[in-house]
Design a protein around this motif. Structure first.
Motif, PDB file in Angstrom:
ATOM      1  N   GLY A  82       0.825  -1.196   0.000  1.00 23.36           N
ATOM      2  CA  GLY A  82       0.000   0.000   0.000  1.00 23.36           C
ATOM      3  C   GLY A  82       0.862   1.249   0.000  1.00 23.36           C
ATOM      4  N   TYR A  83       0.454   2.222   0.789  1.00 24.42           N
ATOM      5  CA  TYR A  83       1.130   3.531   0.774  1.00 24.42           C
ATOM      6  C   TYR A  83       2.552   3.451   1.338  1.00 24.42           C
ATOM      7  CZ  TYR A  83       2.125   8.419   1.872  1.00 24.42           C
ATOM      8  OH  TYR A  83       2.705   9.658   1.955  1.00 24.42           O
ATOM      9  N   PHE A  84       3.464   4.099   0.656  1.00 28.94           N
ATOM     10  CA  PHE A  84       4.812   4.322   1.193  1.00 28.94           C
ATOM     11  C   PHE A  84       5.285   5.672   0.680  1.00 28.94           C
ATOM     12  CE2 PHE A  84       5.347   2.184  -2.870  1.00 28.94           C
ATOM     13  CZ  PHE A  84       6.399   2.852  -3.474  1.00 28.94           C
ATOM     14  N   ASP A  85       6.129   6.331   1.467  1.00 30.77           N
ATOM     15  CA  ASP A  85       6.629   7.654   1.064  1.00 30.77           C
ATOM     16  C   ASP A  85       8.149   7.731   1.081  1.00 30.77           C
ATOM     17  OD1 ASP A  85       7.126   7.676   3.770  1.00 30.77           O
ATOM     18  OD2 ASP A  85       5.777   9.338   4.227  1.00 30.77           O
ATOM     19  N   GLN A  86       8.803   6.579   1.242  1.00 27.94           N
ATOM     20  CA  GLN A  86      10.263   6.539   1.202  1.00 27.94           C
ATOM     21  C   GLN A  86      10.700   5.852  -0.103  1.00 27.94           C
ATOM     22  OE1 GLN A  86      12.221   5.274   5.088  1.00 27.94           O
ATOM     23  NE2 GLN A  86      10.132   4.554   5.434  1.00 27.94           N
ATOM     24  N   GLU A  87      11.257   6.605  -1.005  1.00 31.57           N
ATOM     25  CA  GLU A  87      11.734   6.016  -2.250  1.00 31.57           C
ATOM     26  C   GLU A  87      12.849   5.002  -1.996  1.00 31.57           C
ATOM     27  OE1 GLU A  87      10.705   6.383  -5.519  1.00 31.57           O
ATOM     28  OE2 GLU A  87       8.998   7.300  -4.530  1.00 31.57           O
ATOM     29  N   ALA A 112      -2.604   9.489  -5.253  1.00 28.39           N
ATOM     30  CA  ALA A 112      -3.344  10.643  -5.757  1.00 28.39           C
ATOM     31  C   ALA A 112      -4.840  10.417  -5.647  1.00 28.39           C
ATOM     32  CB  ALA A 112      -2.972  10.893  -7.225  1.00 28.39           C
ATOM     33  N   ASP A 113      -5.588  11.509  -5.763  1.00 24.03           N
ATOM     34  CA  ASP A 113      -7.043  11.442  -5.803  1.00 24.03           C
ATOM     35  C   ASP A 113      -7.580  12.762  -6.341  1.00 24.03           C
ATOM     36  OD1 ASP A 113      -9.532  10.321  -5.559  1.00 24.03           O
ATOM     37  OD2 ASP A 113      -9.649  10.450  -3.385  1.00 24.03           O
ATOM     38  N   GLU A 114      -8.757  12.718  -6.899  1.00 23.92           N
ATOM     39  CA  GLU A 114      -9.439  13.910  -7.413  1.00 23.92           C
ATOM     40  C   GLU A 114      -8.540  14.708  -8.365  1.00 23.92           C
ATOM     41  OE1 GLU A 114     -10.798  15.969  -3.945  1.00 23.92           O
ATOM     42  OE2 GLU A 114     -12.460  14.565  -3.627  1.00 23.92           O
ATOM     43  N   GLY A 115      -7.782  13.975  -9.185  1.00 21.21           N
ATOM     44  CA  GLY A 115      -6.999  14.604 -10.232  1.00 21.21           C
ATOM     45  C   GLY A 115      -5.653  15.159  -9.826  1.00 21.21           C
ATOM     46  N   LYS A 120       3.612  15.368  -0.800  1.00 21.13           N
ATOM     47  CA  LYS A 120       4.902  14.672  -0.752  1.00 21.13           C
ATOM     48  C   LYS A 120       5.099  13.684  -1.892  1.00 21.13           C
ATOM     49  CE  LYS A 120       6.808  13.388   3.063  1.00 21.13           C
ATOM     50  NZ  LYS A 120       7.078  12.701   4.348  1.00 21.13           N
ATOM     51  N   ILE A 121       4.063  13.419  -2.698  1.00 24.46           N
ATOM     52  CA  ILE A 121       4.195  12.477  -3.805  1.00 24.46           C
ATOM     53  C   ILE A 121       4.674  13.224  -5.042  1.00 24.46           C
ATOM     54  CG2 ILE A 121       3.004  10.835  -5.275  1.00 24.46           C
ATOM     55  CD1 ILE A 121       3.332   9.908  -2.393  1.00 24.46           C
ATOM     56  N   THR A 122       5.634  12.633  -5.741  1.00 21.66           N
ATOM     57  CA  THR A 122       6.249  13.280  -6.900  1.00 21.66           C
ATOM     58  C   THR A 122       6.168  12.380  -8.132  1.00 21.66           C
ATOM     59  OG1 THR A 122       8.433  12.343  -6.461  1.00 21.66           O
ATOM     60  CG2 THR A 122       7.884  14.429  -5.349  1.00 21.66           C
ATOM     61  N   ALA A 123       6.594  12.920  -9.263  1.00 22.47           N
ATOM     62  CA  ALA A 123       6.644  12.135 -10.500  1.00 22.47           C
ATOM     63  C   ALA A 123       7.587  10.946 -10.346  1.00 22.47           C
ATOM     64  CB  ALA A 123       7.080  13.022 -11.655  1.00 22.47           C
ATOM     65  N   ARG A 124       8.618  11.081  -9.538  1.00 23.54           N
ATOM     66  CA  ARG A 124       9.540   9.960  -9.303  1.00 23.54           C
ATOM     67  C   ARG A 124       8.797   8.800  -8.626  1.00 23.54           C
ATOM     68  NH1 ARG A 124      14.489   9.851  -4.904  1.00 23.54           N
ATOM     69  NH2 ARG A 124      15.230   7.749  -5.374  1.00 23.54           N
ATOM     70  N   HIS A 125       7.910   9.141  -7.724  1.00 23.79           N
ATOM     71  CA  HIS A 125       7.132   8.113  -7.041  1.00 23.79           C
ATOM     72  C   HIS A 125       6.228   7.382  -8.031  1.00 23.79           C
ATOM     73  CE1 HIS A 125       5.634   6.379  -3.267  1.00 23.79           C
ATOM     74  NE2 HIS A 125       4.425   6.407  -3.811  1.00 23.79           N
ATOM     75  N   LEU A 126       5.670   8.118  -8.966  1.00 27.80           N
ATOM     76  CA  LEU A 126       4.853   7.507 -10.010  1.00 27.80           C
ATOM     77  C   LEU A 126       5.653   6.455 -10.774  1.00 27.80           C
ATOM     78  CD1 LEU A 126       2.449   7.227 -11.956  1.00 27.80           C
ATOM     79  CD2 LEU A 126       3.263   9.304 -13.107  1.00 27.80           C
ATOM     80  N   ASN A 142      -7.296   4.060  -7.781  1.00 25.85           N
ATOM     81  CA  ASN A 142      -8.521   4.818  -8.000  1.00 25.85           C
ATOM     82  C   ASN A 142      -8.446   5.447  -9.385  1.00 25.85           C
ATOM     83  OD1 ASN A 142      -7.041   7.286  -7.822  1.00 25.85           O
ATOM     84  ND2 ASN A 142      -7.372   7.390  -5.611  1.00 25.85           N
ATOM     85  N   LEU A 143      -9.465   6.203  -9.750  1.00 29.88           N
ATOM     86  CA  LEU A 143      -9.547   6.731 -11.099  1.00 29.88           C
ATOM     87  C   LEU A 143      -8.377   7.664 -11.424  1.00 29.88           C
ATOM     88  CD1 LEU A 143     -11.260   6.655 -13.639  1.00 29.88           C
ATOM     89  CD2 LEU A 143     -12.648   8.510 -12.693  1.00 29.88           C
ATOM     90  N   THR A 144      -8.000   8.513 -10.476  1.00 26.83           N
ATOM     91  CA  THR A 144      -6.868   9.411 -10.688  1.00 26.83           C
ATOM     92  C   THR A 144      -5.578   8.626 -10.874  1.00 26.83           C
ATOM     93  OG1 THR A 144      -7.901  11.161  -9.375  1.00 26.83           O
ATOM     94  CG2 THR A 144      -5.521  11.296  -9.687  1.00 26.83           C
ATOM     95  N   GLU A 145      -5.348   7.646 -10.014  1.00 27.77           N
ATOM     96  CA  GLU A 145      -4.123   6.846 -10.085  1.00 27.77           C
ATOM     97  C   GLU A 145      -4.053   6.039 -11.369  1.00 27.77           C
ATOM     98  OE1 GLU A 145      -3.997   6.518  -5.208  1.00 27.77           O
ATOM     99  OE2 GLU A 145      -4.952   4.957  -6.404  1.00 27.77           O
ATOM    100  N   ALA A 146      -5.211   5.524 -11.819  1.00 29.68           N
ATOM    101  CA  ALA A 146      -5.244   4.788 -13.085  1.00 29.68           C
ATOM    102  C   ALA A 146      -4.847   5.694 -14.247  1.00 29.68           C
ATOM    103  CB  ALA A 146      -6.637   4.212 -13.320  1.00 29.68           C
ATOM    104  N   SER A 147      -5.312   6.935 -14.210  1.00 31.30           N
ATOM    105  CA  SER A 147      -4.968   7.885 -15.267  1.00 31.30           C
ATOM    106  C   SER A 147      -3.484   8.207 -15.252  1.00 31.30           C
ATOM    107  CB  SER A 147      -5.792   9.167 -15.101  1.00 31.30           C
ATOM    108  OG  SER A 147      -7.184   8.899 -15.156  1.00 31.30           O
ATOM    109  N   LEU A 148      -2.925   8.427 -14.068  1.00 30.77           N
ATOM    110  CA  LEU A 148      -1.507   8.747 -13.951  1.00 30.77           C
ATOM    111  C   LEU A 148      -0.632   7.574 -14.399  1.00 30.77           C
ATOM    112  CD1 LEU A 148      -1.572  10.610 -10.522  1.00 30.77           C
ATOM    113  CD2 LEU A 148      -0.965  11.627 -12.724  1.00 30.77           C
ATOM    114  N   LEU A 149      -0.994   6.377 -14.013  1.00 28.29           N
ATOM    115  CA  LEU A 149      -0.202   5.206 -14.363  1.00 28.29           C
ATOM    116  C   LEU A 149      -0.175   4.957 -15.869  1.00 28.29           C
ATOM    117  CD1 LEU A 149      -1.324   2.750 -11.537  1.00 28.29           C
ATOM    118  CD2 LEU A 149       1.001   3.601 -11.879  1.00 28.29           C
ATOM    119  N   THR A 150      -1.268   5.273 -16.538  1.00 26.70           N
ATOM    120  CA  THR A 150      -1.372   4.991 -17.970  1.00 26.70           C
ATOM    121  C   THR A 150      -1.072   6.210 -18.843  1.00 26.70           C
ATOM    122  OG1 THR A 150      -3.745   5.482 -17.966  1.00 26.70           O
ATOM    123  CG2 THR A 150      -3.075   3.188 -17.578  1.00 26.70           C
ATOM    124  N   GLY A 151      -0.881   7.373 -18.217  1.00 21.84           N
ATOM    125  CA  GLY A 151      -0.625   8.579 -18.994  1.00 21.84           C
ATOM    126  C   GLY A 151      -1.858   9.160 -19.654  1.00 21.84           C
TER     127      GLY A 151
END
Length: 283
Positions: A82-87, A112-115, A120-126, A142-151
């Motif tokens: 699940g959630y982690f914030d340490q790269e 992410a959520d709601e777009g 603390k989350i960055t593009a590197r985390h993506l 979620n819907l936002t995360e699905a969009s980010l993962l797929t571009g």
């Protein structure tokens, strides 16, 4: 006697409230699933609704724990991330997902959520999450995360063709036969999740509930993981997880935001989870 395999749960541990690991552990206990825990960070509270939480990194502890488990021969049969914030711990998570003993690998790409990204989350985390998806049998964005993962461009209310495309693009990030379920999908003033079954779009949707429910995604991922561990079919596991979560959230509608920030009402959820498991317990 053959040693029972454990499910590794790797996500943040909040000292207050019932969400993330503090929700996942009692859910797995109710389902009689043995667990091993990697708190990806220790937090005084969750990250929303309480101001700035006190934070303790766990990278060194995780490294030492991994070595200790190897020494004592602890067998892992599955992983829920699940959630982690340490790269810095991504490599440890990647290694665990690659263990040959695993029968189930679930990644909840919390970011992410709601777009928009969480704090603390960055593009590197993506990019790190996309890498972990490469070894995940199941992902639960979620819907936002699905969009980010797929571009893909974020759409608050995508139509069915857009959802099918999102789901197929998510599956392309995973190993062959990987499965994805998208949460937070809104359709006709209802909300729920969607997934593919033999390339056909399936949805579990319910009347919208007002307000925000902290930890709902964490609990859905934990329930789904547990049902899959128990060998329910893909669609049955998603449907069961979604229904149990919705029934629980429905009981929390009248709570104030100050109450909801403590997470999900496990006192309501767990007895119903046990009742759900009763028919399978005798088989």
């Amino acid at each position: 006697m053959v040693e029972e395999s454990h499910l590794l749960i790797a996500e943040d541990f909040s000292a207050v409230g019932q969400l993330s690991m503090t929700a996942a552990l009692p859910i797995m206990a109710a389902m009689a699933i043995p667990t091993a825990s990697w708190p990806t960070s220790l937090l005084s509270t969750q990250t929303e609704g309480f101001g700035l939480p006190r934070h303790l990194e766990t990278k060194t502890w995780i490294e030492q724990t991994q070595k200790h488990w190897q020494q004592v021969g602890l067998k892992l049969g599955g992983v829920l991330i699940g959630y982690f914030d340490q790269e810095e711990i991504v490599q440890q998570l990647w290694q665990q997902l690659g263990l040959p003993s695993l029968q189930l690998r679930v990644v909840d790409p919390v970011m992410a959520d709601e777009g928009k990204f969480y704090p603390k989350i960055t593009a590197r985390h993506l990019q790190s999450l996309k890498r972990l998806c490469q070894r995940a049998d199941v992902i639960t964005p979620n819907l936002t995360e699905a969009s980010l993962l797929t571009g893909a461009s974020y759409l608050a209310c995508p139509d069915e063709s857009a959802l099918v495309k999102l789901l197929k693009n998510l599956s392309s990030l995973q190993p062959s036969n990987g499965k994805a379920v998208i949460t937070g999908v809104v359709k006709n003033q209802q909300i729920g999740c969607c997934w593919l079954e033999e390339d056909q779009l399936k949805m579990a949707i319910y009347p919208c509930l007002p307000g925000h429910f902290y930890g709902s995604g964490d609990v859905f991922a934990a329930l789904l993981t547990g049902f899959l561990w128990k060998k329910l079919s893909w669609s049955a596991a998603v449907q069961q997880a979604a229904t149990l979560l919705y029934e629980t959230l429905s009981q929390q509608v009248n709570q104030s935001p100050q109450q909801r920030r403590f997470g999900i009402d496990l006192g309501y959820l767990l007895p119903r989870l046990l009742k759900t498991l009763m028919p399978t317990a005798d088989n």
